[in-house]
Motif scaffolding. Structure first.
Motif, PDB file in Angstrom:
ATOM      1  N   VAL A   1      -0.987  -7.092   3.219  1.00 44.86           N
ATOM      2  CA  VAL A   1      -0.182  -8.173   2.638  1.00 44.86           C
ATOM      3  C   VAL A   1       1.283  -7.771   2.689  1.00 44.86           C
ATOM      4  CG1 VAL A   1      -1.986  -9.019   1.070  1.00 44.86           C
ATOM      5  CG2 VAL A   1      -0.439  -7.199   0.320  1.00 44.86           C
ATOM      6  N   ASP A   2       2.172  -8.741   2.343  1.00 48.49           N
ATOM      7  CA  ASP A   2       3.621  -8.455   2.349  1.00 48.49           C
ATOM      8  C   ASP A   2       3.954  -7.304   1.419  1.00 48.49           C
ATOM      9  OD1 ASP A   2       4.736 -10.205   4.149  1.00 48.49           O
ATOM     10  OD2 ASP A   2       4.519 -11.902   2.784  1.00 48.49           O
ATOM     11  N   ALA A   3       4.926  -6.535   1.818  1.00 50.87           N
ATOM     12  CA  ALA A   3       5.341  -5.387   0.999  1.00 50.87           C
ATOM     13  C   ALA A   3       6.080  -5.873  -0.238  1.00 50.87           C
ATOM     14  CB  ALA A   3       6.254  -4.488   1.810  1.00 50.87           C
ATOM     15  N   ARG A   4       6.123  -5.008  -1.242  1.00 53.00           N
ATOM     16  CA  ARG A   4       6.945  -5.324  -2.408  1.00 53.00           C
ATOM     17  C   ARG A   4       8.386  -4.959  -2.083  1.00 53.00           C
ATOM     18  NH1 ARG A   4       2.738  -2.529  -5.237  1.00 53.00           N
ATOM     19  NH2 ARG A   4       1.287  -4.010  -6.214  1.00 53.00           N
ATOM     20  N   ARG A   5       9.324  -5.616  -2.766  1.00 50.81           N
ATOM     21  CA  ARG A   5      10.745  -5.320  -2.522  1.00 50.81           C
ATOM     22  C   ARG A   5      11.028  -3.854  -2.829  1.00 50.81           C
ATOM     23  NH1 ARG A   5      14.376  -9.417  -1.046  1.00 50.81           N
ATOM     24  NH2 ARG A   5      15.502  -7.479  -0.888  1.00 50.81           N
ATOM     25  N   LYS A   6      11.811  -3.259  -1.985  1.00 50.70           N
ATOM     26  CA  LYS A   6      12.295  -1.886  -2.178  1.00 50.70           C
ATOM     27  C   LYS A   6      11.213  -0.817  -2.146  1.00 50.70           C
ATOM     28  CE  LYS A   6      15.741  -1.270  -4.995  1.00 50.70           C
ATOM     29  NZ  LYS A   6      16.388  -1.219  -6.306  1.00 50.70           N
ATOM     30  N   GLU A   7       9.957  -1.229  -1.830  1.00 53.70           N
ATOM     31  CA  GLU A   7       8.910  -0.220  -1.619  1.00 53.70           C
ATOM     32  C   GLU A   7       8.783  -0.087  -0.110  1.00 53.70           C
ATOM     33  OE1 GLU A   7       4.759  -0.499  -2.886  1.00 53.70           O
ATOM     34  OE2 GLU A   7       5.484  -0.393  -4.937  1.00 53.70           O
ATOM     35  N   LEU A   8       9.406   0.946   0.450  1.00 54.57           N
ATOM     36  CA  LEU A   8       9.556   0.960   1.912  1.00 54.57           C
ATOM     37  C   LEU A   8       8.288   1.435   2.614  1.00 54.57           C
ATOM     38  CD1 LEU A   8      13.207   2.283   2.334  1.00 54.57           C
ATOM     39  CD2 LEU A   8      12.383  -0.036   2.058  1.00 54.57           C
ATOM     40  N   THR A   9       7.673   2.513   2.074  1.00 53.75           N
ATOM     41  CA  THR A   9       6.471   3.046   2.751  1.00 53.75           C
ATOM     42  C   THR A   9       5.405   3.342   1.706  1.00 53.75           C
ATOM     43  OG1 THR A   9       7.624   5.155   2.650  1.00 53.75           O
ATOM     44  CG2 THR A   9       7.599   4.062   4.777  1.00 53.75           C
ATOM     45  N   PRO A  10       4.719   2.288   1.255  1.00 56.33           N
ATOM     46  CA  PRO A  10       3.670   2.530   0.259  1.00 56.33           C
ATOM     47  C   PRO A  10       2.535   3.345   0.874  1.00 56.33           C
ATOM     48  CG  PRO A  10       3.668   0.244   1.000  1.00 56.33           C
ATOM     49  CD  PRO A  10       4.856   0.883   1.635  1.00 56.33           C
ATOM     50  N   THR A  11       1.857   4.170   0.034  1.00 57.30           N
ATOM     51  CA  THR A  11       0.763   4.982   0.576  1.00 57.30           C
ATOM     52  C   THR A  11      -0.465   4.087   0.764  1.00 57.30           C
ATOM     53  OG1 THR A  11       0.213   5.532  -1.670  1.00 57.30           O
ATOM     54  CG2 THR A  11       1.431   7.183  -0.449  1.00 57.30           C
ATOM     55  N   VAL A  12      -1.300   4.513   1.705  1.00 56.50           N
ATOM     56  CA  VAL A  12      -2.543   3.782   1.986  1.00 56.50           C
ATOM     57  C   VAL A  12      -3.671   4.593   1.354  1.00 56.50           C
ATOM     58  CG1 VAL A  12      -4.030   2.947   3.859  1.00 56.50           C
ATOM     59  CG2 VAL A  12      -1.541   2.982   4.136  1.00 56.50           C
ATOM     60  N   PRO A  13      -4.641   3.923   0.697  1.00 60.00           N
ATOM     61  CA  PRO A  13      -5.762   4.691   0.133  1.00 60.00           C
ATOM     62  C   PRO A  13      -6.485   5.472   1.229  1.00 60.00           C
ATOM     63  CG  PRO A  13      -5.824   2.386  -0.559  1.00 60.00           C
ATOM     64  CD  PRO A  13      -4.772   2.480   0.479  1.00 60.00           C
ATOM     65  N   VAL A  14      -7.458   6.283   0.794  1.00 59.14           N
ATOM     66  CA  VAL A  14      -8.199   7.087   1.772  1.00 59.14           C
ATOM     67  C   VAL A  14      -8.898   6.152   2.760  1.00 59.14           C
ATOM     68  CG1 VAL A  14     -10.158   8.646   2.048  1.00 59.14           C
ATOM     69  CG2 VAL A  14      -8.532   8.972   0.175  1.00 59.14           C
ATOM     70  N   ILE A  15      -8.882   6.528   4.039  1.00 59.58           N
ATOM     71  CA  ILE A  15      -9.522   5.691   5.059  1.00 59.58           C
ATOM     72  C   ILE A  15     -10.779   6.417   5.538  1.00 59.58           C
ATOM     73  CG2 ILE A  15      -9.226   4.634   7.326  1.00 59.58           C
ATOM     74  CD1 ILE A  15      -6.259   4.531   6.873  1.00 59.58           C
ATOM     75  N   PHE A  16     -11.852   5.629   5.651  1.00 56.79           N
ATOM     76  CA  PHE A  16     -13.094   6.207   6.175  1.00 56.79           C
ATOM     77  C   PHE A  16     -13.114   5.872   7.655  1.00 56.79           C
ATOM     78  CE2 PHE A  16     -17.854   5.323   6.712  1.00 56.79           C
ATOM     79  CZ  PHE A  16     -18.087   6.613   7.161  1.00 56.79           C
ATOM     80  N   ILE A  17     -13.134   6.936   8.477  1.00 57.88           N
ATOM     81  CA  ILE A  17     -13.105   6.711   9.929  1.00 57.88           C
ATOM     82  C   ILE A  17     -14.415   7.180  10.534  1.00 57.88           C
ATOM     83  CG2 ILE A  17     -11.944   7.330  12.078  1.00 57.88           C
ATOM     84  CD1 ILE A  17      -9.402   7.683  10.587  1.00 57.88           C
TER      85      ILE A  17
END
Length: 1683
Positions: free
Chosen positions: A1613-1629
């Motif tokens: 989804v769209d980023a929040r203002r001023k949050e440039l690089t939010p972390t992504v939860p753990v990804i199961f690959i």
């Protein structure tokens, strides 16, 4: 002493070579010479001359070798910095020091000679005389006897680089450092020199020496400040100190002599005046006596006059009688002379006959007469002859009867007697009887000499004689009576003459008497006259004397005062001269601020606090001591600017003893010098042909030589000339190897255009540097004159006439007074008769009085004029300010060089362009406006887009500061932004850094309680801070009423990323909107300003070809290739000659020349600069030059000469910034005709507009960095125009619009042709899919939110549509999220303020840096890293552990191995550097690079090569490295896969992702190439996992840029203002077969290692999305492993 002993010890020790390190002028060479003399060694130095090369050095060294090795003479080879004309020289020196063997020094035959020469000595020393031994003996002796002394300067990096390249320079020499002389040394040296000076009281001498030392030390201190604040290098060395003493002594001698002469002259004048009045009385008495005498003399003269009258009358009577007689005598004389002439004429007729008779006799001689006599019976002809002879010579006229032959023989019996009788024959008296008797013979036709000659020569002779004698006699008879008459007349004449003589003698007697009387009379008259003259002269003298005494009464007082003054001056002379010496010696290179600081705040106070005070005039102005008003006036008439700095500079230039070196970037100084010396000045440039010869000629002739446009280094050949090193009692100077005659009146003036050159200390010690750089006040005055001369030429003319007149007066008065005094003092004994002197005096008085009157008038007029001129001062002040802001731009980029000359032209045009107005105030305001906008336009067209805002901001701030409209403290906060460290933000919408800014802002009165307000009304402030364009919003509460600058200060703390917009709005508000819109200037407008002397310089930027404009404009004006009057030279190897020819031809014939890419021919640029300068004058008026070059990326790489840049009109043709400008620029490529050319107008126009928008977007998207495009592409207008052509052709050819084909052509070929990255290609394709699709014809297409595609309109309406409808600049216009610009905007605004701060005028205040040195800082970091760096992985042990070699284990082993390589390199390089810093190892360039990197907190290159991509500084990078090692250690203990893998911790993350697929493929026996990875984003964080999954892996540590992952919905989804690089939860690959992959509603998201993207690509993860994936493509959404 210590140095001499040291050098001596070095020279005495075996193989002792010295490296003497110290700034030039420390005495290194002199002391070496002295030490060598003590050690009895000869000194040799190379003599540089033109073209001195390695070969010359070798031959010099070879002769030294012979001297030392063969002749065994101890020699010192002394070499200085200046003599290293080529760094390769040091190769030879290095060999000489290291081994003594220099390869190829001697040719083979020479080697043999040497071996032969030393052989006897080798034998003598008991060695075998083999070749090797002999050579070794020779080299050993050379090394023993030839000492090398290198004198190098430690300034700059030269010495460091040399010692690294040529280790022997350091390793094989003993080093002696010459430090600055301490104060005691300076004092003792100056004291020693002052002992010999007479004009100083002995107790004062010590004080003088102290002051001299203090001056030197204080200048050293100030030079450091000067360097820190103004970035200018000013050096002082012991040599400059000695020069100061020398100057002091010479000035003191000069001045005291001067004073004495002046005093003597005045005293002499006074004495003469006093004696004058005493003489007047004597003169009056003398006059009375003279008058009595005159009366007597008059009476005597009158008596004499009567006597003389009587005598004169007598004489005249007698004279009348005499005159009558004289006439009679004259008449007789006329008659007599007539008769005499008559006689003489007749006699002349007889003459020939007589001569013929004579000739006839001459033919006779004894022989032929004897022969005649011997004839028996000759023929009748002969007997007739003899008979005739007998008749003629008959004595007494008794003609003989017997005339027979016999009788004849008797006559001729005695031949001699016969001949004599003939010769002495009485020809005047021939008796009548004889004549009668001879007639018959004569009538005989046979009686002719010719006929007789056949019978006998003698007879013929006699015949001829008879004939001629008779002829003679006949004539003679006719003359006789006339002769008698003549003699009678003569007798009469004599009688008359006698009578006349008697009368004349009487007259003479009378005359004598008269003359005596007359003489008496004349004497009396003369006496009378003389007496009269004397009386008159005395009267005149009395009146003159009265005039003199009266006239000089005022002078009497004035001179007496002057003498008093001079006496006072004499007392303070030593102190005054001391100050002016310091002024001349040291202040030339400083600017006004520093001069005042040193003179008034440093030196004067020190003078007054000395124990024994030095007598000095209080408030002494050095200028009055060195020059007077008249000199200054003359200089200003010659064109010297009238400000104080220029006058000081000119004074230093004319008074200094060392050669002046003018630093004159605006060429005002050189202009003055050229006018001042006029024809007598020899102007040369270093490097021009024959310049050394020109210098030699001038040196001998004693001319003034100006060497112009110096670079930072000077030809070493000129060394002796600069140092004034004369030889042979000062009569010669060596230039190269030539001794040149030196005329003492020779003067050398050096000149450079460089603004802040870095001259070596040795050069600065030899010259007096003078800073002619124009000052702000100075320029203001000059521009005021210019503006008034255009606005009110009458005023300016009047003012300049007045100034010139006043200057003239000063000069005249001084000349008159000097003249008067010199006449008075040189007037001998009695000078009262010197009318000229008195008249001169009166002229002087009169002139002085007139001048005084005129000066009074002038003062009134001047006051009026100044008042009228002052109204215009604001305009001049503004212009001066603008020039200095423009001139400072070169701090941003070296391409930005502007000359004052060019600026003046812009200024004048602006004045002419300004709106006229009746009201003066309004007119001045219009002027200011016009000047500001003209200069703004002139400057900005040559600036890069990124620097325009910097310039405009600086412009606005400086103008407001000058008008006192803003508070400097607030501006300082805005620029410096001093954040209060260590505070924690109490509100969630401000970072700690921002809060630190707010806190420090609160300390200012105006912003008190801002922090409380923000905390108290957090909600309101949050809304404000998080709004999209806060700069357009109003501040909460009463803060909205703050001034614009105060609002900027707050914004800087709250939203640094919006500052560029805020500053732009600020400028718009303060200066007007025309300063912020970015429409580029039309080329034709700029072209108008060009001229033969003003080339156009295009600064190239990628994707733009500015020369198209030139060609287009050329065509319009008739300049084309086909007409051969348009030359285009693209520079590169070998093209220089062609360019030169083109320039010459064009300058002659008025052609155009384009020189492209001149940055490729660095070496030729100097030549080009000179050529352009030559062609600037005297070339054809249509001649134009267009130059293009790429700017260098670093200031060090900048090579374009200042001269070319300054004089040219610089134009940057950069793609404009901002969507607005880009869209306009894209449309500018077309016109109304383009829009109408296609039959399918609707479709064509819509697609054309969409393409323009597309073009603008792809070009401008670059500014977002890697989030915009992975790599930078040079999209250019050519892409757009060709796409429109393609569009036209396709629309004309197809009935339906082929959208797919068009998109393919545009996206894959026209624009795609540039693109090299697949992700960028996808982005380009996506844009086209969004912009060019069938919906566009239905009016539903929005090119950007709030910007629908316009319908069918005309060309101008499109431009208007853009102006009215296009939303404000924001990332939305590109499909990006507003966060995208936060990063680059914050950086941009930081850079903006940093640059503007650097451009602020500096006024000291730069404190000393921290106490630690660079090395110490580096050592601390280095030890810390070494200490924390863990042990290497034991690979053998690990390999043993990992038996199965699963894919995961292989990855782990590879990573450990790579980590080992990195840590090994780190440990090795750091340990090496550590030893280097301790001095145990020689520093290499690698060690230096490592040291620099550590100091600058950068990761060293040698580590980066072995490491992984990272954008961190060294400290963060090392922390990150330790974390990676820790992760690896944990994994490699048992090789069990961690519960969640930190994907960013790998050198090679791809290997791990591939391992997941390999593990799966092995387990299920699936083919690897038919597999892919599936990514499921979990809802948990890393801590929630304790075990790894059964298959695949959990990875963590990823960040999303451009959007965010919503855990609730599991979507992007769209980023929040001023949050440039939010972390992504753990990804199961996990790995799945390709065919099971779900491709619906997914966004293919690229994964990159760092924010640099591009080359750091790792993998593609498919992430779920509800929105159209194209949205995320355009937003540049990606996953990053590091931020």
């Amino acid at each position: 002493m210590a140095h001499i002993c040291r050098i001596n010890r070095i020279l005495e020790s075996p193989r002792g070579n010295a490296l003497l390190v110290g700034v030039g002028g420390s005495g290194k060479q002199s002391l070496t010479r002295l030490a060598a003399f003590i050690s009895n060694l000869e000194v040799f130095q190379i003599t540089l001359r033109k073209g001195y090369s390695i070969a010359d050095l070798k031959s010099d060294l070879a002769s030294l070798y012979i001297k030392a090795g063969v002749k065994n003479i101890g020699t010192v080879f002394l070499m200085t910095d200046a003599q290293v004309a080529d760094e390769k020289f040091l190769v030879l020196v290095n060999d000489l020091l290291a081994s003594g063997e220099i390869p190829d020094l001697f040719p083979d035959d020479e080697v043999e000679n040497i071996i032969g020469s030393v052989r006897p000595e080798v034998r003598g020393s008991g060695l075998m005389d083999t070749r090797e031994n002999c050579w070794k003996f020779f080299i050993d002796r050379v090394r023993r006897q030839l000492k090398v002394a290198l004198c190098f300067s430690p300034v700059g990096s030269k010495l460091r680089v040399r010692s690294r390249k040529f280790p022997a320079v350091v390793n094989c020499t003993a080093i002696d450092w010459f430090h600055e002389w301490p104060q005691e040394a300076l004092e003792s040296v100056s004291f020693k020199f002052l002992q010999e000076v007479e004009n100083i009281e002995p107790p004062v001498k010590e004080s003088v020496s102290k002051f001299m030392a203090y001056v030197h030390m204080s200048v050293n201190q100030t030079s450091k400040e000067y360097l820190a604040n103004e970035r200018r290098y000013n050096y002082t060395t012991p040599k400059s100190f000695l020069e100061q003493i020398k100057l002091y002594r010479s000035l003191l001698g000069h001045r005291s002599k001067d004073l004495t002469t002046k005093m003597e002259r005045l005293e002499n004048g006074l004495q003469k005046l006093n004696s004058t009045s005493a003489q007047v009385d004597e003169l009056k008495a003398k006059l009375a006596a003279q008058e009595v005498e005159l009366k007597h003399k008059n009476e005597d003269a009158d008596k004499l006059i009567q006597v003389v009258g009587i005598e004169t009358e007598k004489v005249s009577k007698e004279k009348a009688v005499a005159d009558e007689e004289e006439q009679k005598v004259a008449a007789i004389a006329v008659v007599v002379s007539g008769k005499q002439r008559d006689c003489e004429e007749d006699l002349a007729k007889a003459e020939p006959a007589l001569l013929a008779a004579q000739d006839a006799l001459n033919t006779l001689n004894k022989n032929n007469l004897t022969e005649l006599k011997s004839f028996g019976s000759p023929v009748a002809a002969v007997t007739n002859v003899t008979a005739a002879v007998m008749v003629l010579s008959a004595p007494g006229g008794k003609v003989p009867k017997d005339r027979s032959w016999k009788a004849a023989k008797v006559m001729m019996a005695k031949v001699d007697t016969f001949l004599d009788s003939l010769i002495n024959f009485n020809k005047e008296n021939i008796p009548e009887a004889c004549l009668k008797a001879i007639r018959p013979y004569l009538q005989d036709p046979e009686f002719q000499p010719d006929l007789v000659a056949s019978k006998s020569n003698a007879a013929a002779g006699l015949c001829s004689w008879v004939l001629n004698i008779v002829k003679f006699y006949e004539v003679y008879c006719e003359v006789e009576p006339k002769r008698q008459a003549l003699s009678k007349a003569n007798a009469e004449l004599d009688a008359a003459q006698e009578k006349l003589a008697a009368i004349k003698s009487k007259i003479n007697h009378l005359n004598e008497n008269l003359a005596k009387l007359t003489a008496k009379f004349e004497k009396a008259t003369a006496d009378k006259l003389k007496c009269q003259q004397e009386a008159e002269s005395t009267a005149r003298t009395i009146s003159l004397a009265n005039r003199l005494v009266g006239g000089l009464a005022s002078e009497n007082v004035r001179w007496a005062e002057a003498v008093e003054n001079f006496k006072k001056q004499e007392r303070t002379l030593c102190g005054d001269v001391l100050l002016i010496t310091a002024f001349i010696s040291y202040l030339g290179y400083f600017t006004k601020h520093y001069r005042l600081q040193l003179m008034d705040n440093t030196w004067r106070p020190y003078l007054s606090q000395l124990e024994v005070p030095i007598p000095v005039t209080p408030d002494l102005d050095p200028l009055t001591m060195l020059t007077d008003g008249a000199d200054i006036a003359a200089w200003q008439n010659e064109g010297l600017p009238a400000d104080r700095m220029s006058t000081e500079n000119a004074t230093i230039l004319t008074s200094c003893q060392r050669w002046p070196l003018m630093v004159d970037p605006q060429l005002q100084g050189i202009k003055w010098i050229k006018t001042k010396y006029g024809e007598n000045l020899r102007v040369i440039r270093i490097g021009q042909r024959g310049y050394l010869d020109a210098v030699e000629r001038a040196l001998a002739a004693g001319d003034v030589v100006l060497i112009e446009n110096l670079e930072e280094t000077l030809d070493p050949v000129l060394g002796p000339l600069l140092g004034r090193e004369t030889i042979k009692k000062g009569r010669y100077i060596k230039i190269g190897d030539k001794e040149c005659e030196y005329n003492p009146s020779f003067r050398l003036i050096l000149h450079t255009k460089l603004a802040s050159p870095h001259y070596q200390p040795e050069l600065q010690a030899q010259c007096t540097l003078i800073n002619f750089t124009v000052t702000r006040d100075g320029l203001e005055d000059q521009l005021l004159a210019a503006v008034v001369s255009m606005e009110r030429p009458d005023l300016e003319q009047l003012k300049s006439d007045l100034t010139k007149q006043q200057n003239g007066f000063k000069i005249t008065l001084k000349t008159l007074e000097d003249n008067l005094l010199s006449r008075l003092s040189s007037a001998s004994g009695n000078f009262l008769g010197d009318t000229e002197l008195v008249e001169n005096l009166e002229t002087t008085k009169r002139t002085a009085a007139e001048i005084e009157e005129k000066v009074k008038e002038a003062k009134v007029t001047e006051a009026k004029i100044n008042e009228a001129r002052e109204h215009y001062r604001p305009a001049a002040a503004r212009a001066s300010l603008l020039y200095f802001i423009m001139n400072d731009l070169n701090k941003i980029h070296p391409m930005y060089q502007f000359s004052l000359k060019a600026f003046s032209v812009v200024f004048q045009k602006a004045v002419l362009k300004a709106e006229p107005d009746e009201a003066l105030k309004q007119r001045v305001s219009n002027l200011i406006d016009s000047i500001t906008s003209s200069v703004f336009q002139y400057t900005t067209r040559g600036l890069f887009e990124c620097d325009k805002l910097t310039y405009i901001a600086q412009l606005a701030f400086q103008i407001l500061l000058m008008n006192k409209e803003i508070d400097p403290a607030e501006l300082d906060f805005l620029l410096r932004y001093p954040v209060q460290p260590g505070v924690i933000s109490p509100v969630d919408f401000l970072s700690n850094f921002s809060w630190g800014g707010v806190k420090s802002l609160c300390s200012m009165e105006e912003f008190r309680n801002l922090d409380r307000d923000i905390e108290g009304s957090a909600k309101r402030w949050k809304k404000f801070v998080e709004s999209e364009c806060p700069e357009k919003e109003k501040f909460p509460q009463e803060w909205k009423n703050k001034s614009s600058l105060q609002r900027l200060c707050m914004m800087r703390a709250l939203r640094p990323d919006r500052m560029t917009y805020a500053v732009r709005d600020f400028v718009e508000e303060k200066l007007g909107s025309k300063y912020v819109i970015g429409r580029s200037l039309d080329f034709a407008v700029s072209f108008e300003e060009s001229a033969p002397a003003t080339p156009m310089f295009f600064i190239l930027s990628p994707g733009v070809d500015p020369l198209k404009d030139v060609e287009k404009h050329g065509k319009r004006l008739g300049y084309t290739f086909d007409d051969k009057n348009f030359h285009n030279v693209s520079l590169g190897q070998g093209q220089e000659v062609i360019a030169e020819q083109a320039l010459d031809l064009a300058a002659r014939n008025g052609h155009w020349v384009i020189l492209q890419n001149i940055h490729l021919v660095a070496r030729w640029l100097g030549t080009l600069e000179k050529l352009l300068e030559q062609h600037a004058e005297g070339s054809h008026r249509n001649f134009r030059v267009f130059v293009s070059a790429e700017p260098s990326s670093t200031p060090e790489g900048h090579i374009i000469p200042q001269g070319i840049l300054e004089n040219s009109i610089k134009i940057t043709n950069e793609p404009p910034t901002g969507m607005h400008a880009n869209l306009h620029k894209a449309l500018d490529n077309f016109n109304q005709d383009t829009l109408e050319m296609c039959a399918r107008e609707n479709e064509f126009k819509s697609i054309l507009f969409a393409l323009c928008y597309f073009h603008a977007v792809v070009a401008e998207r670059r500014k977002f960095g890697p989030q915009g495009w992975n790599r930078s592409y040079p999209f250019n207008t050519g892409d757009l125009t060709i796409s429109i052509n393609v569009l036209y052709n396709y629309l004309e050819a197809n009935p339906k619009v082929p959208y797919d084909d068009l998109r393919y052509l545009f996206g894959e070929i026209m624009y795609g042709g540039h693109i090299t990255d697949d992700w960028d290609r996808r982005l380009c394709r996506t844009y086209l899919e969004e912009f060019i699709k069938p919906e566009m014809m239905e009016g539903e297409l929005h090119l950007a939110p709030g910007f629908p595609l316009p319908g069918n309109m005309d060309y101008n309406s499109y431009h208007q549509y853009i102006d009215h409808t296009l939303p404000a600049e924001s990332p939305y216009l590109y499909g990006l999220h507003p966060n995208a610009e936060i990063g680059f905007l914050t950086q941009t605004s930081e850079k903006l303020f940093r640059t503007v701060l650097e451009m602020q005028p500096r006024d000291g205040g730069v404190g000393e840096g921290g106490g630690t040195t660079r090395e110490e800082k580096v050592r601390v970091v280095l030890e810390e890293i070494l200490e924390k760096l863990p042990e290497e992985f034991n690979m053998a042990e690990l390999l043993a552990k990992a038996e199965e070699r699963t894919p995961y284990q292989v990855v782990a082993l590879q990573e450990c191995e790579r980590m080992n390589l990195l840590t090994q390199e780190m440990r090795r390089s750091l340990s090496e550097l550590s030893l280097g810093l301790k001095g145990e190892l020689t520093m290499t360039s690698d060690m230096e690079n490592l040291q620099d990197a550590i100091f600058l907190d950068m990761v060293p290159d040698s580590w980066t090569k072995r490491a992984y991509p990272s954008m961190c500084g060294l400290v963060l990078w090392f922390t990150d490295l330790l974390a990676r090692i820790k992760e690896l250690e944990a994994w490699s203990t048992d090789f069990a896969l961690p519960s969640a893998v930190w994907l960013a911790g790998f050198f090679n993350p791809q290997s791990f992702l591939t391992a997941i697929m390999q593990a799966m493929a092995r387990r299920n026996e699936w083919p690897l190439d038919r597999m892919c990875l599936q990514c499921d984003v979990t809802k948990k964080s890393r801590e929630d996992f304790t075990l790894p999954p059964r298959e695949g892996a959990y990875v963590h540590g990823l960040y999303m840029e451009g959007a965010r992952w919503d855990t609730q919905t599991g979507m992007i989804v769209d980023a929040r203002r001023k949050e440039l690089t939010p972390t992504v939860p753990v990804i199961f690959i996990r790995a799945i077969p390709v065919d099971k992959q779900d491709s619906r509603n997914v966004y293919q998201c690229p994964v990159y290692k760092t924010r640099q993207r591009g080359p750091t690509y790792v993998w593609t993860f498919n992430l779920k999305t509800k929105e159209n994936p194209s949205k995320w493509t355009l937003a540049g959404v990606a996953l990053l492993l590091q931020i």
